[in-house]
Design an enzyme around this catalytic site. Structure first.
Site, mmCIF file in Angstrom:
data_model
loop_
_atom_site.group_PDB
_atom_site.id
_atom_site.type_symbol
_atom_site.label_atom_id
_atom_site.label_comp_id
_atom_site.label_asym_id
_atom_site.label_seq_id
_atom_site.Cartn_x
_atom_site.Cartn_y
_atom_site.Cartn_z
ATOM 1 N N THR A 1 38.277 45.662 33.970
ATOM 2 C CA THR A 1 39.296 44.610 33.925
ATOM 3 C C THR A 1 39.470 44.080 32.506
ATOM 4 O O THR A 1 38.545 44.164 31.689
ATOM 5 C CB THR A 1 38.898 43.449 34.861
ATOM 6 O OG1 THR A 1 39.965 42.515 34.926
ATOM 7 C CG2 THR A 1 37.646 42.740 34.394
ATOM 8 N N GLY B 1 37.182 35.638 38.805
ATOM 9 C CA GLY B 1 35.799 36.045 38.513
ATOM 10 C C GLY B 1 34.788 34.925 38.588
ATOM 11 O O GLY B 1 33.595 35.188 38.746
ATOM 12 N N SER C 1 46.450 44.010 33.406
ATOM 13 C CA SER C 1 45.212 43.355 33.834
ATOM 14 C C SER C 1 43.990 44.253 33.705
ATOM 15 O O SER C 1 42.888 43.861 34.095
ATOM 16 C CB SER C 1 45.354 42.878 35.283
ATOM 17 O OG SER C 1 45.678 43.966 36.118
ATOM 18 N N ARG D 1 35.231 33.840 27.603
ATOM 19 C CA ARG D 1 35.065 33.815 29.068
ATOM 20 C C ARG D 1 34.908 35.247 29.585
ATOM 21 O O ARG D 1 35.627 36.152 29.205
ATOM 22 C CB ARG D 1 36.279 33.170 29.714
ATOM 23 C CG ARG D 1 36.262 33.154 31.258
ATOM 24 C CD ARG D 1 36.915 34.372 31.862
ATOM 25 N NE ARG D 1 37.031 34.267 33.317
ATOM 26 C CZ ARG D 1 37.359 35.287 34.113
ATOM 27 N NH1 ARG D 1 37.582 36.479 33.619
ATOM 28 N NH2 ARG D 1 37.441 35.106 35.415
ATOM 29 N N THR E 1 37.316 42.059 43.781
ATOM 30 C CA THR E 1 37.916 41.312 42.677
ATOM 31 C C THR E 1 38.486 40.020 43.210
ATOM 32 O O THR E 1 38.580 39.796 44.409
ATOM 33 C CB THR E 1 38.979 42.145 41.959
ATOM 34 O OG1 THR E 1 39.430 41.418 40.814
ATOM 35 C CG2 THR E 1 40.163 42.462 42.853
HETATM 36 N N1 GLY Z 1 38.659 39.647 38.529
HETATM 37 C C1 GLY Z 1 38.443 39.738 37.159
HETATM 38 C C2 GLY Z 1 38.218 38.506 36.434
HETATM 39 O O1 GLY Z 1 38.359 37.421 36.985
HETATM 40 O O2 GLY Z 1 37.899 38.584 35.269
#
Ligand code: GLY
Length: 184
Positions: free
Chosen positions: A145, A181, A24, A155, A178
């Site tokens: 990330t 997102g 991730s 995205r 986090t």
């Molecule tokens: N938390 C990272 C994302 O949703 O891209």
């Protein structure tokens, strides 16, 4: 060891960006629905300086590129092909989009149903955020990330958005967060 908080924030999350078992963060994260890994990262100093890159491909350490945005540009955010072009100008190697075998398999498996209902942490999805204070009391932070697994190509989430995924202010404090997102 007397180094700056900003250096420590950058170096700290670089460990996770380089961890080959991480799915991730960094180039071994799960790809988007087209099989392409795209990365987002930001870094901020407690004095208000910040750098962010988004939707970059083939960059092993996006946080280091975000740091260059602070140190060597008048900007805060760079995205996509322009950010990659800037990386090449800096001599940062752009690697091919090569998925580890288990990631390739996970993507092939996902494509059988192509069901996309992102639920945080069920897809082994997360992000690394780090905030810290150095020996002189200055703060800094970084957040990086590979975003949601199987996301639509293009995205981006909010991890790399200064004020959403990360904020640092020497007078007040520092926070990183986090989640999905779209809602951070
Ligand atoms: N938390 C990272 C994302 O949703 O891209």
């Amino acid at each position: 060891a007397g180094g700056s908080a900003l250096d420590a924030a950058e170096r700290g999350v670089m460990v996770t960006e380089a961890a080959v078992t991480n799915r991730s963060v960094g180039l071994t994260g799960y790809p988007d629905r087209d099989g392409i890994v795209t990365l987002d990262a930001c870094i901020m100093d407690g004095d208000g300086r910040a750098g962010s890159v988004s939707f970059v491909q083939g960059i092993k350490h996006p946080v280091a590129l975000a740091r260059k945005v602070i140190d060597q540009t008048p900007h805060v955010m760079m995205v996509g092909k322009g950010a990659e072009q800037y990386a090449r100008e800096l001599g940062i190697e752009q690697l091919a989009n090569t998925l580890p075998p288990d990631v390739q398999k996970a993507w092939e498996d996902w494509k059988r149903t192509a069901k996309y209902q992102p639920v945080i942490n069920i897809e082994n999805h997360d992000t690394i955020g780090l905030v810290l204070m150095d020996a002189s009391g200055r703060m800094a932070g970084a957040c990086t990330t590979s975003g949601l697994a199987w996301k639509m190509h293009g995205r981006v989430g909010a991890s790399q958005i200064i004020g959403a995924g990360l904020y640092v202010d020497n007078e007040v404090g520092a926070a990183t967060c986090t989640g999905v997102g779209e809602y951070e």
